[in-house]
Design a protein around this motif. Structure first.
Motif, mmCIF file in Angstrom:
data_model
loop_
_atom_site.group_PDB
_atom_site.id
_atom_site.type_symbol
_atom_site.label_atom_id
_atom_site.label_comp_id
_atom_site.label_asym_id
_atom_site.label_seq_id
_atom_site.Cartn_x
_atom_site.Cartn_y
_atom_site.Cartn_z
ATOM 1 N N ASN A 83 77.057 54.864 -7.533
ATOM 2 C CA ASN A 83 75.940 54.736 -8.002
ATOM 3 C C ASN A 83 76.222 53.928 -9.390
ATOM 4 O O ASN A 83 75.240 53.080 -9.689
ATOM 5 C CB ASN A 83 75.349 56.078 -8.635
ATOM 6 N N GLY A 84 77.239 53.662 -10.020
ATOM 7 C CA GLY A 84 77.802 52.844 -11.079
ATOM 8 C C GLY A 84 77.621 51.418 -10.672
ATOM 9 O O GLY A 84 77.135 50.578 -11.166
ATOM 10 N N MET A 85 78.284 51.219 -9.413
ATOM 11 C CA MET A 85 78.259 49.772 -8.873
ATOM 12 C C MET A 85 76.743 49.440 -8.492
ATOM 13 O O MET A 85 76.510 48.191 -8.747
ATOM 14 C CB MET A 85 79.039 49.870 -7.775
ATOM 15 N N ALA A 86 75.903 50.298 -8.162
ATOM 16 C CA ALA A 86 74.643 49.981 -7.661
ATOM 17 C C ALA A 86 73.780 49.751 -8.794
ATOM 18 O O ALA A 86 73.038 48.644 -8.948
ATOM 19 C CB ALA A 86 73.855 51.257 -6.906
ATOM 20 N N ILE A 87 73.639 50.443 -9.879
ATOM 21 C CA ILE A 87 73.455 50.217 -11.156
ATOM 22 C C ILE A 87 73.819 48.824 -11.804
ATOM 23 O O ILE A 87 73.026 47.951 -12.200
ATOM 24 C CB ILE A 87 73.317 51.206 -12.247
ATOM 25 N N SER A 88 75.202 48.613 -11.751
ATOM 26 C CA SER A 88 75.518 47.345 -12.175
ATOM 27 C C SER A 88 74.909 46.334 -11.585
ATOM 28 O O SER A 88 74.678 45.061 -12.237
ATOM 29 C CB SER A 88 77.064 47.212 -11.995
ATOM 30 N N LEU A 89 75.124 46.297 -10.215
ATOM 31 C CA LEU A 89 74.613 45.050 -9.435
ATOM 32 C C LEU A 89 73.065 44.963 -9.649
ATOM 33 O O LEU A 89 72.391 43.952 -9.929
ATOM 34 C CB LEU A 89 74.405 45.571 -7.863
ATOM 35 N N LEU A 90 72.404 45.889 -9.890
ATOM 36 C CA LEU A 90 70.629 45.632 -10.229
ATOM 37 C C LEU A 90 70.625 45.260 -11.894
ATOM 38 O O LEU A 90 69.743 44.236 -12.012
ATOM 39 C CB LEU A 90 70.124 47.051 -10.458
ATOM 40 N N ILE A 91 71.550 45.332 -12.695
ATOM 41 C CA ILE A 91 71.590 44.742 -14.030
ATOM 42 C C ILE A 91 71.882 43.175 -13.818
ATOM 43 O O ILE A 91 71.038 42.411 -14.556
ATOM 44 C CB ILE A 91 72.528 45.531 -14.800
ATOM 45 N N CYS A 92 72.921 42.719 -12.923
ATOM 46 C CA CYS A 92 73.159 41.441 -12.499
ATOM 47 C C CYS A 92 71.781 40.812 -12.164
ATOM 48 O O CYS A 92 71.673 39.852 -12.405
ATOM 49 C CB CYS A 92 74.208 41.341 -11.775
ATOM 50 N N GLY A 93 71.216 41.522 -11.121
ATOM 51 C CA GLY A 93 70.019 40.886 -10.573
ATOM 52 C C GLY A 93 68.994 40.691 -11.614
ATOM 53 O O GLY A 93 68.203 39.461 -11.453
ATOM 54 N N ILE A 94 68.689 41.553 -12.419
ATOM 55 C CA ILE A 94 67.637 41.562 -13.561
ATOM 56 C C ILE A 94 68.214 40.371 -14.366
ATOM 57 O O ILE A 94 67.219 39.314 -14.706
ATOM 58 C CB ILE A 94 67.625 42.729 -14.264
ATOM 59 N N GLY A 95 69.461 40.154 -14.738
ATOM 60 C CA GLY A 95 69.715 39.145 -15.737
ATOM 61 C C GLY A 95 69.467 37.711 -14.906
ATOM 62 O O GLY A 95 68.934 36.884 -15.498
ATOM 63 N N CYS A 96 69.719 37.544 -13.540
ATOM 64 C CA CYS A 96 69.507 36.413 -12.717
ATOM 65 C C CYS A 96 68.175 36.051 -13.087
ATOM 66 O O CYS A 96 67.696 34.976 -12.941
ATOM 67 C CB CYS A 96 70.291 36.415 -11.477
ATOM 68 N N ILE A 97 67.390 36.968 -12.569
ATOM 69 C CA ILE A 97 65.950 36.920 -12.211
ATOM 70 C C ILE A 97 65.317 36.534 -13.656
ATOM 71 O O ILE A 97 64.192 35.776 -13.907
ATOM 72 C CB ILE A 97 65.241 37.997 -11.771
ATOM 73 N N SER A 98 65.617 36.771 -14.844
ATOM 74 C CA SER A 98 65.392 36.716 -16.208
ATOM 75 C C SER A 98 65.475 35.298 -16.579
ATOM 76 O O SER A 98 64.701 34.647 -17.240
ATOM 77 C CB SER A 98 65.794 37.531 -17.317
ATOM 78 N N PHE A 99 66.116 34.370 -15.625
ATOM 79 C CA PHE A 99 66.468 33.079 -15.976
ATOM 80 C C PHE A 99 65.296 32.132 -15.523
ATOM 81 O O PHE A 99 64.894 31.234 -16.090
ATOM 82 C CB PHE A 99 67.416 32.521 -15.051
ATOM 83 N N PHE A 100 64.473 32.758 -14.835
ATOM 84 C CA PHE A 100 63.029 32.040 -14.373
ATOM 85 C C PHE A 100 62.082 32.301 -15.565
ATOM 86 O O PHE A 100 61.511 31.239 -15.831
ATOM 87 C CB PHE A 100 62.496 32.910 -13.224
ATOM 88 N N GLY A 101 62.097 33.341 -16.257
ATOM 89 C CA GLY A 101 61.373 33.487 -17.698
ATOM 90 C C GLY A 101 61.885 32.630 -18.646
ATOM 91 O O GLY A 101 61.024 32.089 -19.398
ATOM 92 N N SER A 102 63.192 32.480 -18.605
ATOM 93 C CA SER A 102 63.710 31.592 -19.683
ATOM 94 C C SER A 102 63.343 30.068 -19.671
ATOM 95 O O SER A 102 63.174 29.434 -20.513
ATOM 96 C CB SER A 102 65.354 31.795 -19.801
ATOM 97 N N ALA A 103 63.068 29.708 -18.086
ATOM 98 C CA ALA A 103 62.921 28.432 -17.895
ATOM 99 C C ALA A 103 61.327 28.202 -18.307
ATOM 100 O O ALA A 103 60.954 27.155 -18.847
ATOM 101 C CB ALA A 103 62.903 28.165 -16.490
ATOM 102 N N HIS A 104 60.348 29.231 -18.145
ATOM 103 C CA HIS A 104 59.114 29.135 -18.745
ATOM 104 C C HIS A 104 58.964 28.978 -20.180
ATOM 105 O O HIS A 104 58.216 28.224 -20.813
ATOM 106 C CB HIS A 104 58.310 30.346 -18.019
ATOM 107 N N LEU A 105 59.741 29.715 -21.084
ATOM 108 C CA LEU A 105 60.032 29.499 -22.509
ATOM 109 C C LEU A 105 60.559 28.185 -22.827
ATOM 110 O O LEU A 105 60.437 27.616 -23.752
ATOM 111 C CB LEU A 105 60.817 30.584 -23.144
ATOM 112 N N ASN A 106 61.120 27.543 -21.914
ATOM 113 C CA ASN A 106 62.017 26.390 -22.034
ATOM 114 C C ASN A 106 62.851 26.491 -23.386
ATOM 115 O O ASN A 106 63.185 25.694 -24.177
ATOM 116 C CB ASN A 106 60.947 25.263 -22.216
ATOM 117 N N SER A 107 63.526 27.484 -23.279
ATOM 118 C CA SER A 107 64.339 27.772 -24.775
ATOM 119 C C SER A 107 65.847 27.969 -24.184
ATOM 120 O O SER A 107 66.144 29.010 -23.545
ATOM 121 C CB SER A 107 63.844 29.045 -25.282
#
Length: 469
Positions: A83-107
């Protein structure tokens, strides 16, 4: 029979996680150059990419330790490694996906926050996955399993820059490089991480929960092999990253070989590729279940195959806007094969023992780095790029020795070892001061000091309090 079969499938899935965090970590090298063009950054601002990523290792690991030591409840022991590895992978996924929001902010600074989130997931994944690899199998072959898993991690670091460059500059580029080329690439990575999280969660991987209560306070530090192992990880990672950070500068120096930056950067691949060669050879060398004849044959074959694989892969270059194949003249790198042979001999002398192998490999690197400190020309060139071969087993052997017999403190100890990765930020910085004050060649005294500590740890530091008594 079934247990071994299940463990085999579980270990195969585990190696994919090691591959992915190696793959995503080395993407930082691409971001440093890509963000420069997108946001017109100074060198100091670009350095914040590595600072944000590796800073997360220290901060998240420290928080993890403080939570477990103050409450007496270790989070991973409570929820289980799977379960610890599954949660860690999910956090990695959230971090990667948030790059898309950062691009919209252009920051740029928004991208750094996304990178910190991603690195937090990678940190937690390492806290879970490294000890899990040592637990997942028979006693006595822990280092062999961890080296094999780390071999796939090194495969990720070898392929990551090539795949990342293709995605950012070709697949997701509209002809003009912008923040969305980066964000779409990381969005694709994020989807992969989330998919892996679901696969791990619903897999048959054993959980390995430890229900023993941890005493609040610093009980974990009573284990000598761990406390000294934390310093060993600090010096190992710091020395390895120091060489990786400054090897290009070293090869560019007119008093060494005077290469161009482009050519010097090309040979950097052989330093990092050496870690993959050594780790995959170690997966056989440290496997106590294999017969010697099969062990030695497998080591030789894998060493040669991976070397020529790296030689071919690193021949892929960008030329006039398209990819072309231009490998380095083989004569320039042929002597590297002699050091692979030396690595083979070092494994034989190590006799499959993690501590003895650590000493032998560190002694060889001490000698190679001393030559690099004093020599010039082709000799200096070949010894410095060959040190990666003998750094290969450092992390895995130190880690398995340091968490040996920690019991209920295993995951807590793992968090402290991961926290020591901060050596990769500190030692290169110290080395940079020496470069500015003296010269680049003299600065390699820093990893030499690191090797001396690793030799001590392999001889005596790994022994527990009970053995010392």
């Amino acid at each position: 029979m079934n247990t071994k079969k299940n463990y085999s499938k579980s270990f195969s899935l585990l190696t994919s996680l090691f591959f992915m965090w190696g793959f995503i970590t080395v993407m930082n090298d691409i971001l440093i150059n890509t963000f420069k063009g997108v946001f017109d950054l100074s060198p100091t601002q670009r350095a914040l990419i590595q600072f944000s990523f590796f800073g997360a290792f220290f901060i998240i690991s420290l928080i993890y330790y403080l939570i477990s030591s103050s409450s007496g409840k270790d989070p991973i022991n409570k929820i289980g490694y799977k379960n610890g590895m599954a949660i860690s992978l999910l956090i990695c996924g959230i971090g990667c996906i948030s790059f898309f929001g950062s691009a919209h902010l252009n920051s740029y600074y928004s991208f750094l926050i996304s990178l910190f989130i991603l690195a937090s997931g990678v940190t937690l994944l390492q806290i879970c996955a490294n000890p899990y690899a040592t637990i997942l199998g028979n006693k006595g072959s822990e280092s062999s399993r961890l080296n094999l898993a780390q071999g796939f991690n090194s495969l990720g670091t070898t392929l990551g820059p090539i795949v990342g460059t293709i995605l950012i500059y070709k697949v997701f580029s509209t002809g003009e490089l912008n923040a969305f080329s980066i964000s779409k690439t990381y969005l694709a990575y994020g989807i992969i991480f989330v998919a892996l999280a679901l696969v791990v969660k619903f897999s048959n991987m054993p959980s390995f929960q430890n229900t023993e209560k941890i005493e609040s306070g610093g009980g974990v530090f009573k284990h000598r092999q761990l406390t000294l192992g934390i310093l060993a990880i600090f010096f190992y990672v710091g020395s390895e990253v120091a060489i990786g950070s400054w090897i290009v500068e070293y090869l560019k120096d007119d008093t060494i070989v005077g290469m161009t930056e482009e050519n010097a950067s090309y040979f950097l691949s052989f330093f990092w590729g050496g870690l993959m060669i050594g780790r995959l050879m170690a997966s056989y060398a440290l496997n106590v279940e294999l017969a010697k004849s099969k062990k030695y044959f497998s080591m030789a074959i894998v060493g040669l195959i991976v070397f020529f694989g790296i030689y071919l892969v690193t021949g892929i270059k960008m030329h006039e806007g398209s990819f072309a194949f231009h490998p380095v003249p083989f004569g320039n790198i042929a002597m590297y094969l002699a050091f692979i042979a030396l690595c083979f001999v070092a494994f034989i002398l190590g006799e499959g023992k993690a501590s003895k192998s650590l000493v032998i490999f560190s002694v060889i690197n001490f000698i190679l780095l001393t030559i690099a400190l004093l020599a010039k020309g082709q000799l200096a060139f070949i010894v410095i790029i060959s040190t990666g071969l003998f750094f290969s087993i450092g992390w895995t052997n130190i880690f398995s020795l340091a968490i040996n017999n920690l019991g209920k403190y295993t995951s807590q100890g793992s968090s402290l070892l991961v926290m020591a990765v901060v050596g990769g930020a500190i030692l290169p910085m110290i080395q940079s001061v020496i470069i500015e004050k003296v010269n680049v060649q003299t600065s390699f005294i820093i990893p030499i000091i690191g090797m001396l500590y690793l030799i001590f740890y392999g001889i005596s530091g790994y022994k527990s309090n009970e053995i010392i008594k």
